[in-house]
Enzyme design. Structure first.
Site, PDB file in Angstrom:
ATOM      1  N   ARG A 162      28.347  40.606  44.432  1.00  0.00           N
ATOM      2  CA  ARG A 162      29.126  40.055  45.552  1.00  0.00           C
ATOM      3  C   ARG A 162      30.506  40.712  45.557  1.00  0.00           C
ATOM      4  O   ARG A 162      31.218  40.662  44.552  1.00  0.00           O
ATOM      5  CB  ARG A 162      29.261  38.528  45.372  1.00  0.00           C
ATOM      6  CG  ARG A 162      30.141  37.904  46.396  1.00  0.00           C
ATOM      7  CD  ARG A 162      30.348  36.399  46.237  1.00  0.00           C
ATOM      8  NE  ARG A 162      31.331  36.023  47.233  1.00  0.00           N
ATOM      9  CZ  ARG A 162      32.307  35.142  47.072  1.00  0.00           C
ATOM     10  NH1 ARG A 162      32.421  34.455  45.965  1.00  0.00           N
ATOM     11  NH2 ARG A 162      33.168  34.913  48.053  1.00  0.00           N
ATOM     12  N   GLU A 183      30.493  31.288  43.112  1.00  0.00           N
ATOM     13  CA  GLU A 183      31.488  31.481  42.048  1.00  0.00           C
ATOM     14  C   GLU A 183      31.437  30.319  41.078  1.00  0.00           C
ATOM     15  O   GLU A 183      31.366  29.159  41.489  1.00  0.00           O
ATOM     16  CB  GLU A 183      32.924  31.538  42.585  1.00  0.00           C
ATOM     17  CG  GLU A 183      33.318  32.815  43.220  1.00  0.00           C
ATOM     18  CD  GLU A 183      34.772  32.827  43.678  1.00  0.00           C
ATOM     19  OE1 GLU A 183      35.626  32.174  43.038  1.00  0.00           O
ATOM     20  OE2 GLU A 183      35.038  33.489  44.697  1.00  0.00           O
ATOM     21  N   TYR A 223      34.847  25.171  39.959  1.00  0.00           N
ATOM     22  CA  TYR A 223      35.478  25.470  38.664  1.00  0.00           C
ATOM     23  C   TYR A 223      35.687  24.238  37.798  1.00  0.00           C
ATOM     24  O   TYR A 223      35.401  24.261  36.619  1.00  0.00           O
ATOM     25  CB  TYR A 223      36.818  26.199  38.879  1.00  0.00           C
ATOM     26  CG  TYR A 223      36.606  27.618  39.332  1.00  0.00           C
ATOM     27  CD1 TYR A 223      36.485  28.641  38.411  1.00  0.00           C
ATOM     28  CD2 TYR A 223      36.453  27.921  40.683  1.00  0.00           C
ATOM     29  CE1 TYR A 223      36.237  29.948  38.815  1.00  0.00           C
ATOM     30  CE2 TYR A 223      36.206  29.225  41.104  1.00  0.00           C
ATOM     31  CZ  TYR A 223      36.099  30.234  40.160  1.00  0.00           C
ATOM     32  OH  TYR A 223      35.837  31.517  40.557  1.00  0.00           O
ATOM     33  N   ASN A 263      31.624  27.446  45.576  1.00  0.00           N
ATOM     34  CA  ASN A 263      32.435  27.873  44.431  1.00  0.00           C
ATOM     35  C   ASN A 263      32.919  26.621  43.711  1.00  0.00           C
ATOM     36  O   ASN A 263      33.474  25.714  44.350  1.00  0.00           O
ATOM     37  CB  ASN A 263      33.684  28.643  44.882  1.00  0.00           C
ATOM     38  CG  ASN A 263      33.352  29.999  45.479  1.00  0.00           C
ATOM     39  OD1 ASN A 263      32.202  30.420  45.489  1.00  0.00           O
ATOM     40  ND2 ASN A 263      34.368  30.686  45.975  1.00  0.00           N
ATOM     41  N   GLU A 283      36.211  30.189  50.747  1.00  0.00           N
ATOM     42  CA  GLU A 283      37.063  29.052  50.417  1.00  0.00           C
ATOM     43  C   GLU A 283      38.121  28.687  51.469  1.00  0.00           C
ATOM     44  O   GLU A 283      39.322  28.917  51.264  1.00  0.00           O
ATOM     45  CB  GLU A 283      37.765  29.301  49.078  1.00  0.00           C
ATOM     46  CG  GLU A 283      36.825  29.527  47.925  1.00  0.00           C
ATOM     47  CD  GLU A 283      37.539  29.528  46.576  1.00  0.00           C
ATOM     48  OE1 GLU A 283      38.771  29.664  46.560  1.00  0.00           O
ATOM     49  OE2 GLU A 283      36.864  29.381  45.558  1.00  0.00           O
ATOM     50  N   HIS A 285      37.962  37.514  52.191  1.00  0.00           N
ATOM     51  CA  HIS A 285      38.372  36.881  50.925  1.00  0.00           C
ATOM     52  C   HIS A 285      39.906  37.006  50.847  1.00  0.00           C
ATOM     53  O   HIS A 285      40.449  37.702  50.002  1.00  0.00           O
ATOM     54  CB  HIS A 285      37.677  37.558  49.748  1.00  0.00           C
ATOM     55  CG  HIS A 285      37.693  36.753  48.479  1.00  0.00           C
ATOM     56  ND1 HIS A 285      36.562  36.474  47.752  1.00  0.00           N
ATOM     57  CD2 HIS A 285      38.707  36.154  47.786  1.00  0.00           C
ATOM     58  CE1 HIS A 285      36.861  35.757  46.680  1.00  0.00           C
ATOM     59  NE2 HIS A 285      38.183  35.556  46.670  1.00  0.00           N
TER      60      HIS A 285
HETATM   61  C1  BGC Z   1      38.717  32.570  44.280  1.00  0.00           C
HETATM   62  C2  BGC Z   1      38.858  33.795  43.412  1.00  0.00           C
HETATM   63  C3  BGC Z   1      39.713  33.473  42.206  1.00  0.00           C
HETATM   64  C4  BGC Z   1      39.023  32.384  41.424  1.00  0.00           C
HETATM   65  C5  BGC Z   1      39.714  32.004  40.124  1.00  0.00           C
HETATM   66  C6  BGC Z   1      38.479  31.303  43.510  1.00  0.00           C
HETATM   67  O1  BGC Z   1      39.134  30.260  44.122  1.00  0.00           O
HETATM   68  O2  BGC Z   1      37.732  32.764  45.259  1.00  0.00           O
HETATM   69  O3  BGC Z   1      39.391  34.831  44.183  1.00  0.00           O
HETATM   70  O4  BGC Z   1      39.980  34.584  41.425  1.00  0.00           O
HETATM   71  O5  BGC Z   1      38.954  31.230  42.216  1.00  0.00           O
HETATM   72  O6  BGC Z   1      40.943  31.441  40.353  1.00  0.00           O
END
Ligand code: BGC
Length: 512
Positions: free
Chosen positions: A104, A405, A336, A334, A194, A149
């Site tokens: 990607r 992601e 985290y 995405n 995002e 992006h």
């Molecule tokens: C983004 C990336 C970023 C990653 C880590 C995501 O929100 O799409 O570009 O590097 O988070 O922070």
């Protein structure tokens, strides 16, 4: 293994095991469903460099990093970044080393269209992306292309960026050019990466370019036209290209997971999840379309109380609701980390009025206990990923989810990244639990292939499976332990928690 590493492994297994009643099946080896896809990712501004080479013009990140002192933690820029503009063959080689199904990456609008418009197409930019796409295809790796992006042309920003209704046309024209140029070979298109980060961080706050800091207004106007622009690209693809190109087009939404601090915070938590994900997911993925009703009501009521003549959240017309609904072949996600939510009135009273924070009216925080090491920039709570995937399944009628992601940021540069390995294992295991529960998850993308320009953190925070030495003009890339572990997951199509890689040689396996 050092004492620190042993302590870390014990710690992560505790995080995972402590939640084992509701999540995370801990068999040592767990298989992925047939056909499941694995990839890794990057984004143009974060890796390409070549910021003004061969006719490329300025985007908002070029502009801000050049104009604003102290904007970026280490005062760096993406002018050279990983130099992927010149080193793309090495990037593809790494994708082959990992044995990935797809890569990607995103297109830089100003590299392709230096005037921002289709009156001039920059042949050098077209050549660059053709070379990258063809290099991937040569080795049977699918290109997955993000159209946007975050690196908007500076000229379009000066005309209001995503708050200008004409942005829908500008973006549609750009998307059409991309489909015409590359759609014969690209079968996976992501329209936007995002919206929350683009609109909230960039228009409502000053955390990302264009840093407009117009709280309570900027983010909502951006959201409306960004969503309509996404839908424009979807309809263009559907009507003009799908029949001949037979690809897939979808949007990628970011979402954290939110947990109530206590039972009394359940409503506040639902509202927070709506401000974070529902605001973009609802118009596209819900049966009713439109903004989430409660979100509309909250912002309309607050706007009236504050003396505005109309809601600060601009309405969609009934035609726009129809135009948006269903415009994504997959649910790009995405994710985290996770946050606690409380309706703590003392904190909320101090929020700026108007602002999204005040509209949501909740306090959010995360726990240091979720840090995997003193270097963590991403906090790890795998159960949150499972719960988010479950929420998406239940709320949006089990859409096909493509995880575009997921990854771990750290201030630690080293190659023995046991904390990143622990993060990936925990999160992939949580995803497998959701799959076991019948969530339709079809692909997983590790963010990211290699260390790169991490936005306002510059090069201080690393997410890469490969380490990149930014002091060296050759930008050498070296695999971390996480690269070896991820490679084994991809090779075996299974997660084996006891696998210990031999890190001496990273080679391309036969057939890649
Ligand atoms: C983004 C990336 C970023 C990653 C880590 C995501 O929100 O799409 O570009 O590097 O988070 O922070």
């Amino acid at each position: 293994m050092t004492f620190k590493r042993i302590a870390l492994c014990l710690f992560i297994s505790q995080i995972i095991v402590s939640d084992s009643k509701t999540c995370c099946n801990h068999r040592n080896v767990r298989k992925f469903p047939d056909g499941f896809l694995f990839g890794s990712a990057s984004a143009s501004y974060q890796v390409e460099g070549g910021w003004n080479e061969d006719g490329k013009s300025e985007n908002i990140w070029d502009h801000d990093t050049h104009q604003i002192p102290n904007l970026i933690a280490d005062e760096s820029t993406g002018d050279v970044a990983d130099d992927s503009y010149h080193l793309y063959k090495r990037d593809v080689e790494m994708v082959r080393e990992l044995g990935l199904d797809y890569y990607r990456f995103s297109l830089s609008w100003t590299r392709l269209l230096p005037t921002s418009f289709p009156d001039q197409i920059n042949q050098a930019g077209v050549d660059y992306y053709n070379n990258l796409i063809n290099e991937l295809l040569k080795y049977n790796i699918k290109p997955m292309v993000t159209l946007f992006h975050w690196d908007l042309p500076q000229k379009l920003q000066e005309m209001g960026g995503w708050t200008n209704p004409h942005a829908v046309d500008w973006y549609g024209d750009y998307a059409r050019i991309a489909f015409e140029l590359f759609g014969d070979r690209v079968k996976h298109w992501i329209t936007m990466n995002e919206p929350t980060q683009i609109c909230y961080f960039g228009y409502g706050l000053d955390l990302l370019a264009p840093r407009l800091n117009i709280p309570g207004l900027g983010e909502y106007h951006c959201s409306k036209y960004l969503l309509l622009a996404h839908a424009r690209a979807y309809h263009i693809y559907n009507e003009e290209f799908r029949a001949s190109q037979e690809g897939t087009i979808f949007i990628t939404l970011s979402a954290g997971w939110h947990l109530p601090e206590s039972e009394k915070d359940t409503d506040a938590t639902r509202i927070m999840q709506m401000f974070d994900l529902g605001i973009y997911a609802h118009p596209i993925f819900s049966k009713s379309g439109d903004w989430p009703l409660q979100l509309k009501e909250i912002i309309a009521r607050k706007s009236a109380e504050q003396g505005f003549k109309r809601s600060r959240l601009p309405d969609f017309t009934p035609e726009e609701v129809e135009y948006l609904r269903g415009t994504s072949d997959l649910f790009g996600l995405n994710h985290y980390s996770t946050y606690y939510v409380s309706a703590n009135e003392t904190m909320v009273k101090n929020y700026e009025v108007p602002s999204r924070a005040d509209d949501a009216g909740v306090h959010t925080y995360d726990l240091d206990a979720w840090k995997l090491s003193e270097f963590s920039s991403t906090k790890a709570y795998p159960l949150g990923f499972y719960q988010l995937l479950t929420h998406i399944r239940e709320e949006y009628d089990n859409p096909s989810v493509f995880v575009t992601e997921n990854g771990y940021g750290s201030y630690d540069l080293s190659l023995e990244d046991d904390d990143r390995v622990a993060y990936y294992r925990g999160y992939i295991s949580a995803m497998l639990d959701a799959i076991d529960d019948s969530s339709d998850i079809i692909g997983y993308t590790a963010w990211c292939l290699m260390d790169n320009f991490e936005w306002s953190s510059g090069y201080t925070v690393r997410f890469g499976l490969y380490h990149v030495d930014h002091e060296d003009p050759q930008r050498p890339r070296t695999p971390r332990k996480s690269a070896f572990v991820f490679k084994e997951i991809v090779r075996s199509r299974a997660l084996d928690l006891s696998y210990e890689p031999d890190m001496t040689v990273m080679a391309i396996d036969e057939g890649h």
